[in-house]
Design a protein around this motif. Sequence first.
Motif, PDB file in Angstrom:
ATOM      1  N   GLY A 252     -10.904  14.877   0.327  1.00  0.00           N
ATOM      2  CA  GLY A 252     -10.498  12.941  -0.126  1.00  0.00           C
ATOM      3  C   GLY A 252     -10.098  12.850   1.380  1.00  0.00           C
ATOM      4  O   GLY A 252      -9.461  11.902   1.996  1.00  0.00           O
ATOM      5  N   MET A 253     -10.089  13.660   2.272  1.00  0.00           N
ATOM      6  CA  MET A 253      -8.787  13.055   3.920  1.00  0.00           C
ATOM      7  C   MET A 253     -10.740  12.088   4.186  1.00  0.00           C
ATOM      8  O   MET A 253      -9.815  10.787   5.164  1.00  0.00           O
ATOM      9  CB  MET A 253      -9.620  14.464   4.558  1.00  0.00           C
ATOM     10  N   GLY A 254     -12.061  12.298   4.271  1.00  0.00           N
ATOM     11  CA  GLY A 254     -12.202  10.516   4.919  1.00  0.00           C
ATOM     12  C   GLY A 254     -12.123   9.436   3.933  1.00  0.00           C
ATOM     13  O   GLY A 254     -12.553   8.625   4.114  1.00  0.00           O
ATOM     14  N   MET A 255     -11.607   9.359   2.835  1.00  0.00           N
ATOM     15  CA  MET A 255     -12.578   7.735   1.966  1.00  0.00           C
ATOM     16  C   MET A 255     -10.737   7.427   2.664  1.00  0.00           C
ATOM     17  O   MET A 255     -10.688   6.200   2.082  1.00  0.00           O
ATOM     18  CB  MET A 255     -12.043   8.629   0.564  1.00  0.00           C
ATOM     19  N   GLY A 256      -9.807   8.464   2.617  1.00  0.00           N
ATOM     20  CA  GLY A 256      -8.486   8.142   2.918  1.00  0.00           C
ATOM     21  C   GLY A 256      -8.378   6.902   4.434  1.00  0.00           C
ATOM     22  O   GLY A 256      -7.508   5.691   4.568  1.00  0.00           O
ATOM     23  N   PHE A 257      -9.431   7.166   5.368  1.00  0.00           N
ATOM     24  CA  PHE A 257      -9.608   6.555   6.126  1.00  0.00           C
ATOM     25  C   PHE A 257     -10.129   5.164   5.936  1.00  0.00           C
ATOM     26  O   PHE A 257     -10.129   4.312   6.101  1.00  0.00           O
ATOM     27  CB  PHE A 257     -10.701   7.405   7.392  1.00  0.00           C
ATOM     28  N   PHE A 258     -11.279   5.132   5.372  1.00  0.00           N
ATOM     29  CA  PHE A 258     -12.045   4.287   4.386  1.00  0.00           C
ATOM     30  C   PHE A 258     -11.077   3.513   3.714  1.00  0.00           C
ATOM     31  O   PHE A 258     -12.031   1.692   4.510  1.00  0.00           O
ATOM     32  CB  PHE A 258     -13.624   4.926   3.757  1.00  0.00           C
ATOM     33  N   LEU A 259     -10.530   3.653   3.042  1.00  0.00           N
ATOM     34  CA  LEU A 259     -10.037   3.035   2.670  1.00  0.00           C
ATOM     35  C   LEU A 259      -8.390   1.935   3.190  1.00  0.00           C
ATOM     36  O   LEU A 259      -8.514   1.257   3.139  1.00  0.00           O
ATOM     37  CB  LEU A 259      -8.750   3.755   1.323  1.00  0.00           C
ATOM     38  N   THR A 260      -8.402   2.768   4.289  1.00  0.00           N
ATOM     39  CA  THR A 260      -7.602   1.878   4.920  1.00  0.00           C
ATOM     40  C   THR A 260      -8.232   1.444   5.982  1.00  0.00           C
ATOM     41  O   THR A 260      -7.380   0.069   6.083  1.00  0.00           O
ATOM     42  CB  THR A 260      -6.426   3.629   5.824  1.00  0.00           C
ATOM     43  N   ALA A 261      -9.258   1.577   6.015  1.00  0.00           N
ATOM     44  CA  ALA A 261      -9.925  -0.320   6.942  1.00  0.00           C
ATOM     45  C   ALA A 261     -10.697  -1.085   6.355  1.00  0.00           C
ATOM     46  O   ALA A 261     -10.451  -1.828   6.144  1.00  0.00           O
ATOM     47  CB  ALA A 261     -11.270   1.071   7.554  1.00  0.00           C
ATOM     48  N   ILE A 262     -10.671  -0.034   4.937  1.00  0.00           N
ATOM     49  CA  ILE A 262     -10.720  -1.658   4.275  1.00  0.00           C
ATOM     50  C   ILE A 262      -9.978  -2.109   4.357  1.00  0.00           C
ATOM     51  O   ILE A 262      -9.608  -4.262   3.365  1.00  0.00           O
ATOM     52  CB  ILE A 262     -11.522  -1.459   2.768  1.00  0.00           C
ATOM     53  N   LEU A 263      -8.974  -1.940   3.620  1.00  0.00           N
ATOM     54  CA  LEU A 263      -6.913  -2.500   3.560  1.00  0.00           C
ATOM     55  C   LEU A 263      -7.198  -3.509   4.753  1.00  0.00           C
ATOM     56  O   LEU A 263      -6.596  -4.869   4.840  1.00  0.00           O
ATOM     57  CB  LEU A 263      -5.761  -1.764   3.421  1.00  0.00           C
TER      58      LEU A 263
END
Length: 377
Positions: A252-263
């Motif tokens: 789930g680490m990579g998804m965390g980066f992408f969610l922050t970028a989308i935010l």
Amino acid sequence: MLWLALKTLFHEKGRLIITLIGIIFSTVLSLTQVSMYFGLMGNATGIIRHIDGDIWITSKNVQNFDFTNPFPEERINRVKALPEVLRADKLILTWGFLKLANGGQEQVQIIGFNPDTGAGAPWNMLNNRSASEVKGGRYMIIDKTSEQRTGTLQEGTLWELNKKMFKLVGLSEGIRSFTTAPIVFMSFNQAQNFFAGTVRQNETSYIVAKLKDREKIKEVVEALRATMKDNDVLTKEDFIFKTVMYWTVQTGMGMGFFLTAILGLIVGGAIVGQTVYANTMEHLREFGTLKALGAKNSDIYQVIFGQVSINAVIGYAAGSMIIILARGGIERAGVSLYLSAGLFLALFFIILLTCFLSAYFSVRKVRTLDPVMVFRT
């Protein structure tokens, strides 16, 4: 209509500054998160990518490069027996503790490679040293980027590794692991002989095969899978993909980066949309006048999208410059950033698209604007 877009945009300087701050924030946050993700994935797959091999034989059900189980090294003979195989090398991955000058210790990742073929050796050596210098004794190479955790690294110094003394014979540059543990390179024999607790005699962590003809890779993989039931047989690309998917999806680490970028994109888009809409409402009567004089909706759309484009270009350029200037400091702090022209270009178009979408309400307002409102008091 570009002149009108520029004139109305720079007329409200306070609003322009707020918009640019939003886009700069969005750019910095998105670029940082995406480049960090690619940097970490680059670290996680660095050794796989840099070894000149086509096929990896691993322990059964391996999830990624950093966590594997040893298996009998004699299985390399099955690989070498295939006529399509040009060469095969054993590679050890294990862990140890490096004693530091201050009396503390640091956990390190140990790579044991064949110094004769160089498969698995550090690929970026400093001071014109050769990775083959680890051959024939207790010699090791450590990456220069580890100094933040190990202290100053000088060639020729002695270090205690798992209660054995090793001589530092070379330094590499820019080779990091996903786990952030310093990487220590040594010969395969040293790794096998001195770390019996994790890798026993006659065992290896990986076998890497180089083929004579890469076009026959599918046939060779199938042949190896048929004879090596207790191992996983993966192409280089499959092993890279498996490692990336493990860190991205399973942890789930990579998804965390992408969610922050989308935010970041959402916040930037919201600020741009709000300021462009406010600007449109403020000049609604002028737009109505233009329509009364015969201007089409598409002409006014050009003004709105012109404003959005100018904001996006200026804000993105400023945000990118901040990242470029801060890159050195961020990487010295131990964070890898992957910044390329392709990444800058791709993210620019994403931010530009976000800004265009944020202008939706302004465009809808203009589309339904009645020119008669100009003549109302």
